[in-house]
Write a protein that holds these residues in place. Structure first.
Motif, PDB file in Angstrom:
ATOM      1  N   ASN A   1      -6.785   2.047   0.744  1.00 12.32           N
ATOM      2  CA  ASN A   1      -6.838   0.741   0.077  1.00 12.32           C
ATOM      3  C   ASN A   1      -6.251   0.816  -1.329  1.00 12.32           C
ATOM      4  O   ASN A   1      -6.747   0.204  -2.282  1.00 12.32           O
ATOM      5  CB  ASN A   1      -8.271   0.198   0.024  1.00 12.32           C
ATOM      6  CG  ASN A   1      -8.309  -1.285  -0.346  1.00 12.32           C
ATOM      7  OD1 ASN A   1      -7.391  -2.034  -0.028  1.00 12.32           O
ATOM      8  ND2 ASN A   1      -9.375  -1.711  -1.007  1.00 12.32           N
TER       9      ASN A   1
ATOM     10  N   GLU B   1      -2.522   2.746   3.249  1.00 12.05           N
ATOM     11  CA  GLU B   1      -3.448   1.636   3.495  1.00 12.05           C
ATOM     12  C   GLU B   1      -4.859   2.122   3.791  1.00 12.05           C
ATOM     13  O   GLU B   1      -5.841   1.435   3.484  1.00 12.05           O
ATOM     14  CB  GLU B   1      -2.927   0.771   4.644  1.00 12.05           C
ATOM     15  CG  GLU B   1      -3.704  -0.523   4.807  1.00 12.05           C
ATOM     16  CD  GLU B   1      -3.039  -1.500   5.752  1.00 12.05           C
ATOM     17  OE1 GLU B   1      -3.641  -2.559   6.017  1.00 12.05           O
ATOM     18  OE2 GLU B   1      -1.913  -1.211   6.234  1.00 12.05           O
TER      19      GLU B   1
ATOM     20  N   TYR C   1       0.851  -1.193   0.000  1.00 13.29           N
ATOM     21  CA  TYR C   1       0.000   0.000   0.000  1.00 13.29           C
ATOM     22  C   TYR C   1       0.885   1.242   0.000  1.00 13.29           C
ATOM     23  O   TYR C   1       1.914   1.283   0.680  1.00 13.29           O
ATOM     24  CB  TYR C   1      -0.870   0.055   1.255  1.00 13.29           C
ATOM     25  CG  TYR C   1      -1.842  -1.084   1.426  1.00 13.29           C
ATOM     26  CD1 TYR C   1      -3.135  -1.015   0.908  1.00 13.29           C
ATOM     27  CD2 TYR C   1      -1.485  -2.224   2.141  1.00 13.29           C
ATOM     28  CE1 TYR C   1      -4.033  -2.059   1.084  1.00 13.29           C
ATOM     29  CE2 TYR C   1      -2.374  -3.267   2.322  1.00 13.29           C
ATOM     30  CZ  TYR C   1      -3.650  -3.181   1.797  1.00 13.29           C
ATOM     31  OH  TYR C   1      -4.531  -4.218   1.978  1.00 13.29           O
TER      32      TYR C   1
END
Length: 238
Positions: free
Chosen positions: A197, A194, A191
């Motif tokens: 996503n 993160e 990532y």
């Protein structure tokens, strides 16, 4: 009755294996994964050549011949795609670039094929990192989270290691998925952020043994957010 006894025995054995895996530290899981992929510790002295064929939905097939000679600090990359070829050659700190077999090419050609030593260094780091996993997780600047996670991914349960890096090494956050019994690396994922996503995950299938090292035969790349398929690399012996 024997079938029931066997079922209970199998279940009990699985529980012991799972319990042992759960009690391992992240460093111990990594050591077992390295022992699986590089049982004779050949990575540091690797001197070999192999081929990687990359197929993507929207571009012509790309064939890369990769030469690694760690003892002599040499790296070569010869690429063929859509009727053209280019090559990088690194010998310690020197860098040579060829286009269609010649070192004499125009600035326009250099821009079209993105031919410069910085790009060559990037490709060198890219191939030595990905095909050097999980051994490369011992490199300086790598920070291994001491917690071993258990995650289910694509209907299979894995032991997962989380890795970050010093800023000068890399800014992405990585997760490495290992089979809880064999410790084979079967998935990795990164990532940029993160919480968004973003980034990609890579599914590893099959093994090709290169100089005693078990490397992934195929790597299929997908986008984390929507599972969009990006392409597949296939490793071939020379």
């Amino acid at each position: 009755m024997k079938r029931y006894c066997l079922a209970f025995l199998t279940l009990g054995l699985f529980s012991v294996v799972a319990g042992n895996a759960q009690s391992l530290s992240a460093e111990e899981v990594l050591e077992k994964a390295i022992a699986y992929h590089d049982p004779n510790s050949n990575w540091a002295s690797l001197n070999t050549t192999f081929k990687v064929v990359m197929e993507t939905p929207s571009r012509p097939k790309r064939t890369s011949l990769i030469g690694l000679d760690f003892p002599q600090q040499k790296f070569t990359l010869d690429v063929e795609q859509d009727g053209s070829s280019y090559a990088y050659s690194f010998d310690e700190d020197s860098c040579e670039i060829r286009l269609n077999g010649s070192t004499d090419f125009s600035q326009d050609e250099a821009e079209e094929f993105r031919l410069n030593c910085e790009r060559g260094q990037f490709m060198k780091d890219y191939y030595t990192y990905l095909y050097g996993l999980p051994m490369k997780l011992k490199d300086p600047g790598t920070h291994l989270n001491p917690e071993v996670q258990k995650r289910t991914f694509k209907n299979k349960e894995y032991l997962v290691l989380n890795v970050t890096y010093d800023s000068e090494v890399g800014t992405d956050e990585w997760y490495f998925y290992f089979d809880p019994t064999t410790y084979a690396m079967e998935v990795y994922q990164f990532y940029h952020d993160e919480s968004k996503n973003d980034g990609e995950y890579i599914l590893l299938k099959g093994l090709e043994e290169i100089n005693g090292i078990k490397m992934p035969k195929t790597r299929a790349w997908y986008v984390n957010k929507d599972d969009k398929y990006l392409g597949t690399d296939t490793l071939e012996k020379i």
